[in-house]
Design a protein around this motif. Structure first.
Motif, PDB file in Angstrom:
ATOM      1  N   ARG A  95     -10.177   3.912  -6.144  1.00 29.87           N
ATOM      2  CA  ARG A  95      -9.142   4.212  -7.134  1.00 29.87           C
ATOM      3  C   ARG A  95      -8.385   2.930  -7.498  1.00 29.87           C
ATOM      4  N   LEU A  96      -8.052   2.799  -8.786  1.00 32.86           N
ATOM      5  CA  LEU A  96      -7.409   1.589  -9.293  1.00 32.86           C
ATOM      6  C   LEU A  96      -5.907   1.802  -9.498  1.00 32.86           C
ATOM      7  N   PHE A  97      -5.127   0.742  -9.198  1.00 35.04           N
ATOM      8  CA  PHE A  97      -3.682   0.811  -9.345  1.00 35.04           C
ATOM      9  C   PHE A  97      -3.156  -0.473  -9.984  1.00 35.04           C
ATOM     10  N   THR A  98      -2.054  -0.321 -10.718  1.00 36.46           N
ATOM     11  CA  THR A  98      -1.351  -1.453 -11.316  1.00 36.46           C
ATOM     12  C   THR A  98       0.127  -1.327 -10.969  1.00 36.46           C
ATOM     13  N   GLY A  99       0.730  -2.424 -10.525  1.00 35.26           N
ATOM     14  CA  GLY A  99       2.146  -2.372 -10.171  1.00 35.26           C
ATOM     15  C   GLY A  99       2.532  -3.536  -9.290  1.00 35.26           C
ATOM     16  N   SER A 100       3.459  -3.322  -8.364  1.00 34.89           N
ATOM     17  CA  SER A 100       3.908  -4.374  -7.457  1.00 34.89           C
ATOM     18  C   SER A 100       4.409  -3.755  -6.165  1.00 34.89           C
ATOM     19  N   LEU A 101       4.388  -4.529  -5.116  1.00 37.03           N
ATOM     20  CA  LEU A 101       4.964  -4.106  -3.847  1.00 37.03           C
ATOM     21  C   LEU A 101       5.674  -5.297  -3.219  1.00 37.03           C
ATOM     22  N   SER A 102       6.755  -5.018  -2.520  1.00 38.82           N
ATOM     23  CA  SER A 102       7.609  -6.057  -1.964  1.00 38.82           C
ATOM     24  C   SER A 102       7.690  -5.928  -0.456  1.00 38.82           C
ATOM     25  N   ILE A 103       7.867  -7.056   0.194  1.00 36.68           N
ATOM     26  CA  ILE A 103       8.013  -7.058   1.644  1.00 36.68           C
ATOM     27  C   ILE A 103       9.259  -6.284   2.074  1.00 36.68           C
ATOM     28  N   ASP A 104      10.206  -6.105   1.142  1.00 34.65           N
ATOM     29  CA  ASP A 104      11.445  -5.390   1.444  1.00 34.65           C
ATOM     30  C   ASP A 104      11.360  -3.893   1.150  1.00 34.65           C
ATOM     31  N   ASP A 105      10.246  -3.443   0.579  1.00 33.26           N
ATOM     32  CA  ASP A 105      10.102  -2.021   0.248  1.00 33.26           C
ATOM     33  C   ASP A 105       9.931  -1.180   1.514  1.00 33.26           C
ATOM     34  N   ASN A 106      10.357   0.059   1.441  1.00 30.12           N
ATOM     35  CA  ASN A 106      10.093   1.015   2.503  1.00 30.12           C
ATOM     36  C   ASN A 106       8.657   1.504   2.345  1.00 30.12           C
ATOM     37  N   TYR A 138       6.979   4.049   3.407  1.00 24.40           N
ATOM     38  CA  TYR A 138       6.725   5.467   3.142  1.00 24.40           C
ATOM     39  C   TYR A 138       7.170   5.868   1.739  1.00 24.40           C
ATOM     40  N   THR A 139       8.244   5.248   1.251  1.00 29.24           N
ATOM     41  CA  THR A 139       8.648   5.464  -0.139  1.00 29.24           C
ATOM     42  C   THR A 139       7.567   4.925  -1.071  1.00 29.24           C
ATOM     43  N   MET A 140       7.013   3.758  -0.714  1.00 30.29           N
ATOM     44  CA  MET A 140       5.985   3.152  -1.536  1.00 30.29           C
ATOM     45  C   MET A 140       4.716   4.012  -1.559  1.00 30.29           C
ATOM     46  N   MET A 141       4.348   4.595  -0.430  1.00 26.32           N
ATOM     47  CA  MET A 141       3.164   5.443  -0.387  1.00 26.32           C
ATOM     48  C   MET A 141       3.354   6.674  -1.272  1.00 26.32           C
ATOM     49  N   GLU A 142       4.561   7.171  -1.344  1.00 26.10           N
ATOM     50  CA  GLU A 142       4.836   8.320  -2.217  1.00 26.10           C
ATOM     51  C   GLU A 142       4.676   7.934  -3.676  1.00 26.10           C
ATOM     52  N   VAL A 143       5.077   6.702  -4.022  1.00 26.90           N
ATOM     53  CA  VAL A 143       4.897   6.208  -5.395  1.00 26.90           C
ATOM     54  C   VAL A 143       3.415   6.102  -5.713  1.00 26.90           C
ATOM     55  N   PHE A 144       2.629   5.573  -4.779  1.00 24.56           N
ATOM     56  CA  PHE A 144       1.182   5.485  -4.976  1.00 24.56           C
ATOM     57  C   PHE A 144       0.584   6.884  -5.166  1.00 24.56           C
ATOM     58  N   ARG A 145       1.022   7.830  -4.381  1.00 25.94           N
ATOM     59  CA  ARG A 145       0.473   9.184  -4.452  1.00 25.94           C
ATOM     60  C   ARG A 145       0.727   9.802  -5.830  1.00 25.94           C
ATOM     61  N   PHE A 172      -3.386  12.264  -3.994  1.00 29.01           N
ATOM     62  CA  PHE A 172      -3.988  12.329  -2.671  1.00 29.01           C
ATOM     63  C   PHE A 172      -2.916  12.754  -1.658  1.00 29.01           C
ATOM     64  N   ALA A 173      -3.354  13.059  -0.480  1.00 26.63           N
ATOM     65  CA  ALA A 173      -2.425  13.431   0.593  1.00 26.63           C
ATOM     66  C   ALA A 173      -2.448  12.350   1.663  1.00 26.63           C
ATOM     67  N   TYR A 174      -1.337  12.182   2.348  1.00 27.40           N
ATOM     68  CA  TYR A 174      -1.299  11.188   3.423  1.00 27.40           C
ATOM     69  C   TYR A 174      -0.382  11.673   4.550  1.00 27.40           C
ATOM     70  N   HIS A 190       1.311  10.155   8.504  1.00 28.95           N
ATOM     71  CA  HIS A 190       1.489   8.947   9.300  1.00 28.95           C
ATOM     72  C   HIS A 190       1.751   9.298  10.755  1.00 28.95           C
ATOM     73  N   GLU A 191       1.144   8.512  11.625  1.00 30.19           N
ATOM     74  CA  GLU A 191       1.316   8.651  13.064  1.00 30.19           C
ATOM     75  C   GLU A 191       1.584   7.272  13.647  1.00 30.19           C
ATOM     76  N   GLY A 192       2.800   7.031  14.074  1.00 30.22           N
ATOM     77  CA  GLY A 192       3.154   5.706  14.575  1.00 30.22           C
ATOM     78  C   GLY A 192       3.030   4.671  13.480  1.00 30.22           C
ATOM     79  N   ASN A 193       2.200   3.652  13.704  1.00 31.31           N
ATOM     80  CA  ASN A 193       2.004   2.613  12.688  1.00 31.31           C
ATOM     81  C   ASN A 193       0.702   2.809  11.924  1.00 31.31           C
ATOM     82  N   ARG A 194       0.190   4.022  11.900  1.00 26.66           N
ATOM     83  CA  ARG A 194      -1.032   4.331  11.159  1.00 26.66           C
ATOM     84  C   ARG A 194      -0.760   5.346  10.050  1.00 26.66           C
ATOM     85  N   ILE A 195      -1.378   5.111   8.886  1.00 29.10           N
ATOM     86  CA  ILE A 195      -1.273   6.031   7.761  1.00 29.10           C
ATOM     87  C   ILE A 195      -2.677   6.537   7.417  1.00 29.10           C
TER      88      ILE A 195
END
Length: 325
Positions: free
Chosen positions: A283-294, A296-303, A310-312, A314-319
């Protein structure tokens, strides 16, 4: 050795060759060696960049007053940087180091964890920016015919010009020979590519292809990517988002696959992304991501931005990412 005396030696930028007492203390045992290298690396990082805020420094000073007395013998030009240094010394940091006792040259090793950035000034005045799981090894002093450093990860270099002593960045079996310039390198050992991007000046990209060695002289604004698996070399121009990434920690992308983005996300946010369905990787995406972004908030934007949500989970440090059920 008294800690105040050791800190004074480091912050006043003294040479080991002029102080045999300090050199003898460092080589006495592994514990002394590690302590010296850690302090030396931390002080190098304090010389450049604003990664540590004044609030962090002020908060740390409170702890310093409780745990340490300030030496009146220290002559520090920039008190805030010195205060930050003491905070790091007292509270610990993420810097590691080694010491080469055979050649009697201290080798500094800086490691930047995933999801972090820092910058430092090398002994010759060269400025370096590092980020996201990167390791840089460099000597305490450049004393040979060349100024050699080793890099694993990604770094941006603003190299001090010295025609008689070329600056060399060793990246695994490949290297970049510099003649005084500004450039970036991306070379993670686990990735299949090595990328060099030249902003200004001149660099020579030396590539080892097994039985064959090739050299490419790069031009300003040129980007070269070497595929370690196929042996192919691709060329393009530096993107407009180059500086936004290195100066602000913002990674911009256009029509990039979810698979490639996942690798970048893992490096920036120190997590692991697991695709439960192979088709999702394309799947293709266009946008930006920052080291300061949250993350899980960013994953919701991608979704929500995906044509087919898609569904996602998270368990610990795994998504875990899977198709919409």
């Amino acid at each position: 050795m008294d800690k105040d005396k050791l800190i004074s030696f480091i912050t006043e930028n003294q040479s080991l060759y002029d102080y045999p007492e300090v050199a003898s203390w460092i080589t006495r045992n592994e514990e002394n060696k590690d302590e010296y290298i850690r302090y030396k690396n931390l002080w190098a990082i304090m010389q450049y960049g604003d990664e540590i805020s004044e609030k962090q420094i002020e908060d740390g000073l409170v702890k310093i007053k409780k745990n340490s007395r300030q030496s009146t013998r220290l002559r520090i030009r920039n008190f805030l940087r010195y205060a930050a240094f003491l905070v790091m010394v007292l509270l610990g940091g993420y810097i590691a180091g080694t010491y080469n006792t055979d050649s009697h040259v201290a080798m500094n090793q800086v490691f930047v964890p995933k999801g972090s950035r820092t910058s430092l000034v090398l002994p010759d005045g060269t400025k370096v920016w590092l980020s996201n799981g990167t390791k840089l090894i460099y000597p305490e002093n450049f004393g040979g015919k060349t100024r050699d450093v080793e890099l694993e990860g990604e770094g941006f270099f603003d190299v001090t010009h010295d025609k008689e002593h070329p600056f060399i960045v060793n990246i695994g079996e490949n290297r970049i020979k510099v003649f005084g310039t500004r450039f970036a390198v991306v070379a993670y050992s686990q990735d299949n590519i090595v990328k060099a991007e030249l902003v200004s000046g001149k660099i020579q990209f030396d590539i080892n292809k097994g039985n064959e060695s090739l050299s490419y002289m790069m031009k300003p604004s040129q980007s070269l990517i070497f595929d370690k698996v196929s042996g192919k070399l691709s060329e393009s121009k530096i993107s407009n988002s180059f500086y936004n990434y290195w100066l602000n920690g913002v990674y911009e992308f256009k029509d990039e696959t979810f698979k490639n983005l996942a690798k970048r996300i893992e490096q920036i946010y120190n997590i692991q992304i697991i695709f439960k369905e192979e088709s999702l990787k394309n799947r293709l995406f266009t946008g930006s991501l920052s080291i300061d972004d949250n993350i899980y908030t960013m994953m919701e934007v991608f979704r929500r931005a995906s044509g087919e949500p898609f569904a996602y989970t998270h368990e610990g440090n795994r998504i875990f990412i899977e198709g919409k059920k």
